[in-house]
Scaffold this motif. Structure first.
Motif, PDB file in Angstrom:
ATOM      1  N   PRO A  25      15.838  -3.360   1.120  1.00 17.15           N
ATOM      2  CA  PRO A  25      16.403  -4.229   2.416  1.00 17.15           C
ATOM      3  C   PRO A  25      15.414  -3.887   3.422  1.00 17.15           C
ATOM      4  N   VAL A  26      15.052  -4.526   4.522  1.00 20.10           N
ATOM      5  CA  VAL A  26      14.121  -4.480   5.653  1.00 20.10           C
ATOM      6  C   VAL A  26      15.166  -5.124   6.903  1.00 20.10           C
ATOM      7  N   TYR A  27      14.887  -4.497   8.030  1.00 21.85           N
ATOM      8  CA  TYR A  27      15.751  -5.054   9.180  1.00 21.85           C
ATOM      9  C   TYR A  27      14.829  -5.276  10.156  1.00 21.85           C
ATOM     10  N   ASP A  28      15.260  -6.204  11.329  1.00 20.61           N
ATOM     11  CA  ASP A  28      14.503  -6.799  12.452  1.00 20.61           C
ATOM     12  C   ASP A  28      13.191  -7.298  11.972  1.00 20.61           C
ATOM     13  N   VAL A  29      13.087  -8.310  11.118  1.00 21.87           N
ATOM     14  CA  VAL A  29      11.819  -9.082  10.543  1.00 21.87           C
ATOM     15  C   VAL A  29      12.220 -10.433  11.127  1.00 21.87           C
ATOM     16  N   GLN A  30      11.255 -11.183  11.365  1.00 23.99           N
ATOM     17  CA  GLN A  30      10.973 -12.658  11.693  1.00 23.99           C
ATOM     18  C   GLN A  30      10.896 -13.403  10.757  1.00 23.99           C
ATOM     19  N   SER A  31       9.921 -13.368   9.553  1.00 24.92           N
ATOM     20  CA  SER A  31       9.450 -13.861   8.620  1.00 24.92           C
ATOM     21  C   SER A  31       9.415 -13.111   7.167  1.00 24.92           C
ATOM     22  N   ALA A  32       9.271 -13.900   6.161  1.00 31.85           N
ATOM     23  CA  ALA A  32       9.150 -13.413   4.877  1.00 31.85           C
ATOM     24  C   ALA A  32       7.922 -12.649   4.540  1.00 31.85           C
ATOM     25  N   ASP A  33       6.832 -13.012   5.080  1.00 32.44           N
ATOM     26  CA  ASP A  33       5.657 -12.293   5.003  1.00 32.44           C
ATOM     27  C   ASP A  33       5.717 -10.907   5.762  1.00 32.44           C
ATOM     28  N   ASP A  86      11.362 -23.568  -9.586  1.00 30.11           N
ATOM     29  CA  ASP A  86      10.169 -23.363  -8.731  1.00 30.11           C
ATOM     30  C   ASP A  86      10.094 -21.797  -8.165  1.00 30.11           C
ATOM     31  N   ASP A  87       8.854 -21.507  -7.787  1.00 30.72           N
ATOM     32  CA  ASP A  87       8.580 -20.301  -7.626  1.00 30.72           C
ATOM     33  C   ASP A  87       9.173 -20.064  -5.870  1.00 30.72           C
ATOM     34  N   LEU A  88       9.723 -18.854  -5.915  1.00 33.31           N
ATOM     35  CA  LEU A  88      10.359 -18.834  -4.319  1.00 33.31           C
ATOM     36  C   LEU A  88       9.742 -17.424  -3.965  1.00 33.31           C
ATOM     37  N   GLN A  89       9.541 -17.325  -2.567  1.00 33.21           N
ATOM     38  CA  GLN A  89       9.058 -16.270  -1.870  1.00 33.21           C
ATOM     39  C   GLN A  89       9.900 -14.786  -2.404  1.00 33.21           C
ATOM     40  N   PRO A  90       9.281 -13.765  -2.472  1.00 31.51           N
ATOM     41  CA  PRO A  90       9.907 -12.499  -2.683  1.00 31.51           C
ATOM     42  C   PRO A  90      10.949 -12.053  -1.947  1.00 31.51           C
ATOM     43  N   ALA A  91      10.852 -12.300  -0.589  1.00 34.68           N
ATOM     44  CA  ALA A  91      11.830 -12.158   0.334  1.00 34.68           C
ATOM     45  C   ALA A  91      12.830 -13.075   0.948  1.00 34.68           C
ATOM     46  N   PHE A  92      13.932 -12.865   1.246  1.00 33.89           N
ATOM     47  CA  PHE A  92      14.876 -13.497   1.541  1.00 33.89           C
ATOM     48  C   PHE A  92      15.376 -13.101   2.969  1.00 33.89           C
ATOM     49  N   VAL A 150      14.023  -7.686  -0.116  1.00 35.99           N
ATOM     50  CA  VAL A 150      12.646  -7.947  -0.572  1.00 35.99           C
ATOM     51  C   VAL A 150      12.663  -7.244  -1.946  1.00 35.99           C
ATOM     52  N   ALA A 151      11.996  -8.520  -3.053  1.00 34.90           N
ATOM     53  CA  ALA A 151      11.755  -8.151  -4.395  1.00 34.90           C
ATOM     54  C   ALA A 151      10.652  -7.306  -4.547  1.00 34.90           C
ATOM     55  N   LEU A 152      10.327  -6.120  -5.114  1.00 38.43           N
ATOM     56  CA  LEU A 152       9.369  -5.376  -5.402  1.00 38.43           C
ATOM     57  C   LEU A 152       9.381  -5.054  -6.955  1.00 38.43           C
ATOM     58  N   GLU A 153       7.852  -5.102  -7.217  1.00 37.57           N
ATOM     59  CA  GLU A 153       7.814  -4.476  -8.625  1.00 37.57           C
ATOM     60  C   GLU A 153       6.972  -3.144  -8.643  1.00 37.57           C
ATOM     61  N   LEU A 154       7.706  -2.073  -9.260  1.00 34.98           N
ATOM     62  CA  LEU A 154       7.147  -0.791  -9.211  1.00 34.98           C
ATOM     63  C   LEU A 154       6.483  -0.592 -10.443  1.00 34.98           C
ATOM     64  N   TYR A 165       1.137   7.661  -7.599  1.00 34.70           N
ATOM     65  CA  TYR A 165       0.473   6.750  -8.562  1.00 34.70           C
ATOM     66  C   TYR A 165       1.416   5.661  -8.968  1.00 34.70           C
ATOM     67  N   VAL A 166       2.478   5.480  -8.534  1.00 26.58           N
ATOM     68  CA  VAL A 166       3.335   4.171  -8.608  1.00 26.58           C
ATOM     69  C   VAL A 166       2.699   2.712  -8.162  1.00 26.58           C
ATOM     70  N   GLU A 167       2.342   1.770  -8.533  1.00 24.16           N
ATOM     71  CA  GLU A 167       1.641   0.691  -8.239  1.00 24.16           C
ATOM     72  C   GLU A 167       2.758  -0.064  -7.681  1.00 24.16           C
ATOM     73  N   ILE A 168       2.667  -0.624  -6.347  1.00 22.07           N
ATOM     74  CA  ILE A 168       3.742  -1.301  -5.886  1.00 22.07           C
ATOM     75  C   ILE A 168       3.085  -2.664  -5.413  1.00 22.07           C
ATOM     76  N   ASP A 169       3.944  -3.735  -5.863  1.00 21.59           N
ATOM     77  CA  ASP A 169       3.582  -5.182  -5.922  1.00 21.59           C
ATOM     78  C   ASP A 169       4.636  -6.072  -5.375  1.00 21.59           C
ATOM     79  N   MET A 170       4.395  -7.334  -4.964  1.00 25.60           N
ATOM     80  CA  MET A 170       5.639  -8.271  -4.704  1.00 25.60           C
ATOM     81  C   MET A 170       6.110  -8.563  -5.978  1.00 25.60           C
ATOM     82  N   GLY A 171       7.606  -8.925  -5.985  1.00 23.64           N
ATOM     83  CA  GLY A 171       8.088  -9.192  -7.093  1.00 23.64           C
ATOM     84  C   GLY A 171       7.879 -10.736  -7.119  1.00 23.64           C
TER      85      GLY A 171
END
Length: 135
Positions: free
Chosen positions: A12-20, A55-61, A69-73, A40-46
């Motif tokens: 969860p992320v708060y006070d944001v204006q865009s998915a990016d 259809d592909d969707l952005q990793p953040a709603f 935000v969906a992240l892959e660890l 050593y854990v790699e963090i990437d967008m889900g």
């Protein structure tokens, strides 16, 4: 055997204006929670897709200036007996640092050994980890 485990996290992320913006903040926030213990854990967008059309969707709603935000660890777990064991270890180690963030194991892949000798020979919890650097 050694396994590469990918875990999906719903951050969860708060006070944001865009998915990016939400994705950048989520990656930073997650990195802070994991470091220095699990640096050593790699963090990437889900990767998300529409369940109906594929259809592909952005990793953040984003709604009402809040985002999920969906992240892959991704991490390597060493000296495990089974893939299920690697999955449990990765989920436990990551989950201890990401309190109240839902996690789901997406994949577990056996890592082929490159050399005949096992010099590292340590479990993830004992410091035997992959630093994420690739040659």
């Amino acid at each position: 055997m050694d396994c590469r485990v990918v875990v999906e996290a719903a951050v969860p992320v708060y006070d944001v204006q865009s998915a990016d913006e939400a994705v950048r903040i989520a990656i930073s926030k997650t990195g802070e929670m994991l470091n220095p213990d699990l640096n050593y854990v790699e963090i990437d967008m889900g990767e998300r897709s529409c369940p109906h059309c594929g259809d592909d969707l952005q990793p953040a709603f984003v709604a009402a200036d809040e985002s999920l935000v969906a992240l892959e660890l991704e991490m390597t777990v060493f000296n495990v007996e089974r893939e299920e064991h690697a999955s449990r270890i990765a989920r436990k180690e990551i989950g201890k640092r990401l309190e109240n963030i839902p996690l789901e194991v997406l994949s577990v892949e056996v890592v082929e050994e490159e050399s005949g000798g096992d010099e590292d020979g340590e479990a993830v919890g004992d410091g035997g980890f992959d630093d994420g650097a690739s040659a």
